[in-house]
Design a protein around this motif. Structure first.
Motif, PDB file in Angstrom:
ATOM      1  N   ASN A   1      25.545  10.012  -6.672  1.00  0.00           N
ATOM      2  CA  ASN A   1      24.678   9.855  -7.828  1.00  0.00           C
ATOM      3  C   ASN A   1      25.193   9.281  -8.877  1.00  0.00           C
ATOM      4  N   GLU A   2      24.745   8.290  -9.781  1.00  0.00           N
ATOM      5  CA  GLU A   2      25.339   7.518 -10.676  1.00  0.00           C
ATOM      6  C   GLU A   2      24.883   7.960 -12.203  1.00  0.00           C
ATOM      7  N   VAL A   3      24.162   8.973 -12.392  1.00  0.00           N
ATOM      8  CA  VAL A   3      23.628   9.466 -13.605  1.00  0.00           C
ATOM      9  C   VAL A   3      23.899  10.880 -13.682  1.00  0.00           C
ATOM     10  N   SER A   4      23.817  11.334 -14.865  1.00  0.00           N
ATOM     11  CA  SER A   4      23.868  12.748 -14.932  1.00  0.00           C
ATOM     12  C   SER A   4      22.565  13.586 -15.069  1.00  0.00           C
ATOM     13  N   GLY A   5      22.574  14.784 -15.141  1.00  0.00           N
ATOM     14  CA  GLY A   5      21.432  15.574 -15.370  1.00  0.00           C
ATOM     15  C   GLY A   5      20.474  15.754 -13.905  1.00  0.00           C
ATOM     16  N   ALA A   6      19.241  16.001 -14.395  1.00  0.00           N
ATOM     17  CA  ALA A   6      18.276  16.276 -12.963  1.00  0.00           C
ATOM     18  C   ALA A   6      17.499  14.649 -12.474  1.00  0.00           C
ATOM     19  N   MET A   7      18.337  13.909 -12.096  1.00  0.00           N
ATOM     20  CA  MET A   7      17.856  12.769 -11.493  1.00  0.00           C
ATOM     21  C   MET A   7      19.006  12.122 -10.490  1.00  0.00           C
ATOM     22  N   PHE A   8      18.299  11.411  -9.519  1.00  0.00           N
ATOM     23  CA  PHE A   8      19.267  10.499  -8.610  1.00  0.00           C
ATOM     24  C   PHE A   8      19.042   9.203  -8.816  1.00  0.00           C
ATOM     25  N   LYS A   9      20.258   8.451  -9.099  1.00  0.00           N
ATOM     26  CA  LYS A   9      20.086   7.044  -9.091  1.00  0.00           C
ATOM     27  C   LYS A   9      21.329   6.452  -8.442  1.00  0.00           C
TER      28      LYS A   9
ATOM     29  N   GLN B   1       9.166  20.113 -21.756  1.00  0.00           N
ATOM     30  CA  GLN B   1       8.294  19.559 -22.646  1.00  0.00           C
ATOM     31  C   GLN B   1       7.777  18.348 -22.292  1.00  0.00           C
ATOM     32  N   ARG B   2       8.650  17.426 -21.351  1.00  0.00           N
ATOM     33  CA  ARG B   2       8.167  16.163 -20.980  1.00  0.00           C
ATOM     34  C   ARG B   2       6.850  16.502 -19.983  1.00  0.00           C
ATOM     35  N   LEU B   3       6.551  17.563 -19.591  1.00  0.00           N
ATOM     36  CA  LEU B   3       5.353  17.953 -18.867  1.00  0.00           C
ATOM     37  C   LEU B   3       4.161  18.241 -19.553  1.00  0.00           C
ATOM     38  N   LEU B   4       4.267  18.080 -21.127  1.00  0.00           N
ATOM     39  CA  LEU B   4       3.087  18.564 -21.971  1.00  0.00           C
ATOM     40  C   LEU B   4       2.018  17.448 -21.803  1.00  0.00           C
ATOM     41  N   VAL B   5       2.211  16.425 -21.520  1.00  0.00           N
ATOM     42  CA  VAL B   5       1.529  15.115 -21.329  1.00  0.00           C
ATOM     43  C   VAL B   5       1.341  14.515 -20.117  1.00  0.00           C
ATOM     44  N   VAL B   6       0.161  13.822 -19.761  1.00  0.00           N
ATOM     45  CA  VAL B   6       0.052  13.145 -18.507  1.00  0.00           C
ATOM     46  C   VAL B   6       1.292  12.050 -18.320  1.00  0.00           C
ATOM     47  N   PRO B   7       1.863  12.072 -17.117  1.00  0.00           N
ATOM     48  CA  PRO B   7       2.902  11.231 -17.173  1.00  0.00           C
ATOM     49  C   PRO B   7       2.490   9.786 -16.925  1.00  0.00           C
ATOM     50  N   GLY B   8       3.308   8.785 -16.890  1.00  0.00           N
ATOM     51  CA  GLY B   8       2.735   7.271 -17.045  1.00  0.00           C
ATOM     52  C   GLY B   8       3.559   6.371 -16.034  1.00  0.00           C
TER      53      GLY B   8
ATOM     54  N   PRO C   1       6.924  10.832 -14.045  1.00  0.00           N
ATOM     55  CA  PRO C   1       6.706  12.166 -13.297  1.00  0.00           C
ATOM     56  C   PRO C   1       7.990  12.632 -12.544  1.00  0.00           C
ATOM     57  N   PRO C   2       8.351  13.590 -12.704  1.00  0.00           N
ATOM     58  CA  PRO C   2       9.811  14.027 -11.907  1.00  0.00           C
ATOM     59  C   PRO C   2       9.288  14.499 -10.675  1.00  0.00           C
ATOM     60  N   LEU C   3      10.358  14.776  -9.894  1.00  0.00           N
ATOM     61  CA  LEU C   3      10.293  15.370  -8.331  1.00  0.00           C
ATOM     62  C   LEU C   3      10.233  17.062  -8.773  1.00  0.00           C
ATOM     63  N   PRO C   4       9.848  17.617  -7.660  1.00  0.00           N
ATOM     64  CA  PRO C   4       9.811  19.162  -7.711  1.00  0.00           C
ATOM     65  C   PRO C   4      11.146  19.669  -7.873  1.00  0.00           C
ATOM     66  N   ARG C   5      12.012  18.957  -7.091  1.00  0.00           N
ATOM     67  CA  ARG C   5      13.412  19.410  -7.489  1.00  0.00           C
ATOM     68  C   ARG C   5      14.273  19.501  -8.452  1.00  0.00           C
ATOM     69  N   GLU C   6      13.746  18.123  -9.379  1.00  0.00           N
ATOM     70  CA  GLU C   6      14.332  17.844 -10.514  1.00  0.00           C
ATOM     71  C   GLU C   6      13.874  18.630 -11.475  1.00  0.00           C
ATOM     72  N   VAL C   7      12.549  19.184 -11.327  1.00  0.00           N
ATOM     73  CA  VAL C   7      12.255  20.297 -12.373  1.00  0.00           C
ATOM     74  C   VAL C   7      12.600  21.341 -12.205  1.00  0.00           C
TER      75      VAL C   7
ATOM     76  N   TYR D   1      15.382  21.907 -14.722  1.00  0.00           N
ATOM     77  CA  TYR D   1      14.820  21.738 -16.180  1.00  0.00           C
ATOM     78  C   TYR D   1      15.148  22.848 -17.032  1.00  0.00           C
ATOM     79  N   THR D   2      15.586  22.827 -18.254  1.00  0.00           N
ATOM     80  CA  THR D   2      15.525  23.774 -19.036  1.00  0.00           C
ATOM     81  C   THR D   2      14.060  23.963 -19.764  1.00  0.00           C
ATOM     82  N   ASN D   3      13.903  24.869 -20.481  1.00  0.00           N
ATOM     83  CA  ASN D   3      12.463  24.909 -21.200  1.00  0.00           C
ATOM     84  C   ASN D   3      12.336  23.805 -22.103  1.00  0.00           C
ATOM     85  N   TYR D   4      13.534  23.341 -22.787  1.00  0.00           N
ATOM     86  CA  TYR D   4      13.587  22.042 -23.607  1.00  0.00           C
ATOM     87  C   TYR D   4      13.127  20.768 -22.792  1.00  0.00           C
TER      88      TYR D   4
END
Length: 222
Positions: A100-108, A163-170, A148-154, A157-160
């Protein structure tokens, strides 16, 4: 504003406050429906061409790829793409996570070995994302919003972050029209939350315009 604490640190953050004007949600949905219908109409020839190329390269594999994603308020849905990877790509993911080439809850991974020859082209040009117009028409997604993230990424996630999930994803958003290859997860979250805080029809139209400019440029989509 209400203050909240990131579960992974002692840093204090301000909770995002939604300030949508009454007409915004209606106009945004109208834009989504009209935009997705026009997209299907204008790009129907491209859908057919890509479908044929995918089948020529791999006659036994499916044309479309559907994947569970997490949308508004944590609701899961199937997001559609043109298949750009080998059919057992998901099974091989575990072996590639160490690259994985990026940090955090993503895979790139820039040179992902699971990507097909046709896949390299349609991913670079964002064409693989076009079937998401169906998700927009259904209301699972909007033309503009946080990806929209993957379930394994969520699950990471922290509570902070949630907050990405407060709105409809694009289909596209501020992160997609930025220098995405150099932006990590934390920076993506900040961009998305700033968009959520300030979003308006004018901002959405600007992002859509920028997206058309990078449509045929370099891409490393999620």
């Amino acid at each position: 504003m209400e203050i909240m604490t990131d579960e992974r640190s002692t840093i204090q953050y301000e909770r995002v406050q939604l300030k949508d004007k009454p007409y915004y949600q209606i106009s945004k949905r109208v834009l989504d429906v009209i935009g997705s219908l026009l997209g299907f109409l204008i790009l129907s020839w491209l859908f057919i061409l890509v479908a044929v190329l995918i089948k020529v390269e791999d006659p036994k594999g499916p044309i479309f790829f559907k994947q569970t994603r997490v949308g508004k308020d944590g609701k899961e849905f199937y997001m559609f793409k043109f298949r750009s990877m080998i059919t057992n790509a998901e099974d091989l993911l575990g072996e590639l996570l160490k690259y994985n080439e990026v940090s955090g809850a993503m895979f790139k991974m820039k040179n992902d070995p699971r990507i097909t020859k046709v896949g390299k082209v349609i991913r670079k040009t964002s064409i693989d994302e076009l079937p998401q117009l169906w998700n927009v028409l259904k209301g699972d997604m909007s033309l503009v919003g946080p990806r929209p993230p993957l379930p394994r990424e969520v699950k990471e996630y922290t509570n902070y972050d949630k907050q990405r999930l407060l709105v409809v994803p694009g289909c596209t958003g501020p992160w997609q029209v930025s220098e995405r290859n150099s932006v990590g997860f934390a920076e993506m979250v900040e961009m998305d939350l700033e968009y959520i805080q300030k979003r308006s029809l004018i901002i959405d139209l600007k992002i859509i315009s920028k997206t058309t400019l990078v449509l045929f440029g370099s891409k490393n989509a999620s």
